[in-house]
Design a protein around this motif. Structure first.
Motif, PDB file in Angstrom:
ATOM      1  N   SER A   5       0.947  -1.011  -0.212  1.00  0.00           N
ATOM      2  CA  SER A   5       0.318  -0.137  -0.056  1.00  0.00           C
ATOM      3  C   SER A   5       0.726   1.098   0.322  1.00  0.00           C
ATOM      4  CB  SER A   5      -1.001  -0.146   1.140  1.00  0.00           C
ATOM      5  OG  SER A   5       0.212   0.000   2.336  1.00  0.00           O
ATOM      6  N   GLY A   6       2.342   0.974   0.253  1.00  0.00           N
ATOM      7  CA  GLY A   6       2.778   2.204   0.478  1.00  0.00           C
ATOM      8  C   GLY A   6       3.173   3.145   1.535  1.00  0.00           C
ATOM      9  N   LEU A   7       2.438   2.356   2.538  1.00  0.00           N
ATOM     10  CA  LEU A   7       2.835   2.967   3.861  1.00  0.00           C
ATOM     11  C   LEU A   7       4.347   2.984   4.354  1.00  0.00           C
ATOM     12  CD1 LEU A   7      -0.542   1.575   5.727  1.00  0.00           C
ATOM     13  CD2 LEU A   7      -0.232   3.746   4.856  1.00  0.00           C
ATOM     14  N   VAL A   8       4.387   3.953   5.175  1.00  0.00           N
ATOM     15  CA  VAL A   8       5.820   4.436   6.130  1.00  0.00           C
ATOM     16  C   VAL A   8       6.199   2.696   6.983  1.00  0.00           C
ATOM     17  CG1 VAL A   8       7.042   5.976   6.589  1.00  0.00           C
ATOM     18  CG2 VAL A   8       5.746   6.546   5.199  1.00  0.00           C
ATOM     19  N   VAL A   9       6.977   3.267   7.005  1.00  0.00           N
ATOM     20  CA  VAL A   9       7.239   1.511   8.022  1.00  0.00           C
ATOM     21  C   VAL A   9       7.488   2.775   9.296  1.00  0.00           C
ATOM     22  CG1 VAL A   9       8.686  -0.351   9.517  1.00  0.00           C
ATOM     23  CG2 VAL A   9       7.191  -0.781   6.451  1.00  0.00           C
ATOM     24  N   ILE A  10       7.424   2.444  10.628  1.00  0.00           N
ATOM     25  CA  ILE A  10       7.925   2.953  11.622  1.00  0.00           C
ATOM     26  C   ILE A  10       8.813   1.666  12.707  1.00  0.00           C
ATOM     27  CG2 ILE A  10       7.594   4.030  14.004  1.00  0.00           C
ATOM     28  CD1 ILE A  10       6.530   5.987  10.835  1.00  0.00           C
ATOM     29  N   LYS A  11       9.955   1.837  13.080  1.00  0.00           N
ATOM     30  CA  LYS A  11      10.164   0.715  13.543  1.00  0.00           C
ATOM     31  C   LYS A  11      10.262   1.878  14.504  1.00  0.00           C
ATOM     32  CE  LYS A  11      13.069  -0.479   9.556  1.00  0.00           C
ATOM     33  NZ  LYS A  11      14.327  -1.491   8.669  1.00  0.00           N
ATOM     34  N   GLY A  12      10.492   0.824  15.412  1.00  0.00           N
ATOM     35  CA  GLY A  12      10.152   0.924  17.153  1.00  0.00           C
ATOM     36  C   GLY A  12      10.366  -0.112  18.731  1.00  0.00           C
ATOM     37  N   PHE A  13      10.251   0.525  20.021  1.00  0.00           N
ATOM     38  CA  PHE A  13       9.497  -0.315  20.923  1.00  0.00           C
ATOM     39  C   PHE A  13       7.970  -0.543  21.051  1.00  0.00           C
ATOM     40  CE2 PHE A  13      14.302  -0.074  20.967  1.00  0.00           C
ATOM     41  CZ  PHE A  13      14.450  -1.241  20.433  1.00  0.00           C
ATOM     42  N   VAL A  14       8.033  -1.015  21.926  1.00  0.00           N
ATOM     43  CA  VAL A  14       6.981  -1.134  22.863  1.00  0.00           C
ATOM     44  C   VAL A  14       7.352  -1.222  24.301  1.00  0.00           C
ATOM     45  CG1 VAL A  14       4.773  -2.448  23.205  1.00  0.00           C
ATOM     46  CG2 VAL A  14       5.289  -2.524  21.430  1.00  0.00           C
ATOM     47  N   VAL A  15       7.000  -0.571  25.126  1.00  0.00           N
ATOM     48  CA  VAL A  15       7.345  -0.529  26.575  1.00  0.00           C
ATOM     49  C   VAL A  15       6.110  -1.203  27.312  1.00  0.00           C
ATOM     50  CG1 VAL A  15       8.240   1.055  28.122  1.00  0.00           C
ATOM     51  CG2 VAL A  15       9.015   1.243  25.781  1.00  0.00           C
ATOM     52  N   PHE A  16       6.183  -1.657  28.178  1.00  0.00           N
ATOM     53  CA  PHE A  16       5.813  -1.486  29.141  1.00  0.00           C
ATOM     54  C   PHE A  16       6.084  -2.176  30.264  1.00  0.00           C
ATOM     55  CE2 PHE A  16       4.842  -5.095  25.601  1.00  0.00           C
ATOM     56  CZ  PHE A  16       3.000  -4.714  24.796  1.00  0.00           C
ATOM     57  N   GLU A  17       5.097  -1.464  31.556  1.00  0.00           N
ATOM     58  CA  GLU A  17       5.224  -1.380  33.310  1.00  0.00           C
ATOM     59  C   GLU A  17       4.825  -2.436  33.872  1.00  0.00           C
ATOM     60  OE1 GLU A  17       3.311   2.258  34.440  1.00  0.00           O
ATOM     61  OE2 GLU A  17       4.919   2.395  36.380  1.00  0.00           O
ATOM     62  N   CYS A  18       5.689  -3.021  34.707  1.00  0.00           N
ATOM     63  CA  CYS A  18       5.442  -4.227  35.607  1.00  0.00           C
ATOM     64  C   CYS A  18       5.078  -4.040  36.135  1.00  0.00           C
ATOM     65  CB  CYS A  18       6.396  -4.867  35.374  1.00  0.00           C
ATOM     66  SG  CYS A  18       7.402  -5.916  33.614  1.00  0.00           S
ATOM     67  N   ILE A  19       4.268  -3.977  37.101  1.00  0.00           N
ATOM     68  CA  ILE A  19       3.949  -3.251  38.316  1.00  0.00           C
ATOM     69  C   ILE A  19       3.457  -4.920  39.207  1.00  0.00           C
ATOM     70  CG2 ILE A  19       1.649  -2.026  39.632  1.00  0.00           C
ATOM     71  CD1 ILE A  19       1.341  -0.819  37.036  1.00  0.00           C
ATOM     72  N   GLY A  20       4.446  -4.171  40.824  1.00  0.00           N
ATOM     73  CA  GLY A  20       4.081  -5.466  41.820  1.00  0.00           C
ATOM     74  C   GLY A  20       2.864  -5.395  42.487  1.00  0.00           C
ATOM     75  N   PRO A  21       2.600  -6.477  43.680  1.00  0.00           N
ATOM     76  CA  PRO A  21       2.324  -5.921  44.320  1.00  0.00           C
ATOM     77  C   PRO A  21       2.027  -4.889  45.350  1.00  0.00           C
ATOM     78  CG  PRO A  21       3.695  -7.967  45.382  1.00  0.00           C
ATOM     79  CD  PRO A  21       4.080  -6.670  44.279  1.00  0.00           C
ATOM     80  N   GLY A  22       0.852  -4.302  45.237  1.00  0.00           N
ATOM     81  CA  GLY A  22       0.675  -2.862  46.454  1.00  0.00           C
ATOM     82  C   GLY A  22       0.827  -2.170  44.634  1.00  0.00           C
ATOM     83  N   GLU A  23       1.237  -0.793  45.335  1.00  0.00           N
ATOM     84  CA  GLU A  23       0.946   0.143  43.859  1.00  0.00           C
ATOM     85  C   GLU A  23       2.847   0.457  43.566  1.00  0.00           C
ATOM     86  OE1 GLU A  23      -0.294   3.867  45.051  1.00  0.00           O
ATOM     87  OE2 GLU A  23      -1.772   2.477  46.572  1.00  0.00           O
TER      88      GLU A  23
END
Length: 82
Positions: free
Chosen positions: A26-44
């Protein structure tokens, strides 16, 4: 054009292949990067972050488009995945 790529066997299990296929079809541009996830523990407390390499596409107008499968399932509404 993205819909026609999907009909032609778009590989949505691999973000690299998926974005490259959409760009080719389709001619769309490829964006290269990262997906970042936050790891949350017990409590806050935050335990840390984890990042995965990920590619997606951008339209000529700059809107981002990601047709690959989500890395995590949809949450229950509170934004947390257990």
């Amino acid at each position: 054009a993205a819909e026609s790529a999907t009909e032609e066997g778009l590989d949505t299990s691999d973000s690299f292949a998926c974005s490259a296929q959409l760009a080719s079809a389709s001619g769309l541009v490829v964006i290269k990067g990262f997906v970042v996830f936050e790891c949350i523990g017990p409590g806050e407390g935050t335990l840390g972050f984890v990042a995965f390499r990920h590619w997606w596409n951008a339209s000529p107008g700059g809107a981002w488009l990601d047709r690959s499968q989500p890395l995590v399932p949809a949450s229950s509404g509170d934004g947390r995945v257990l």
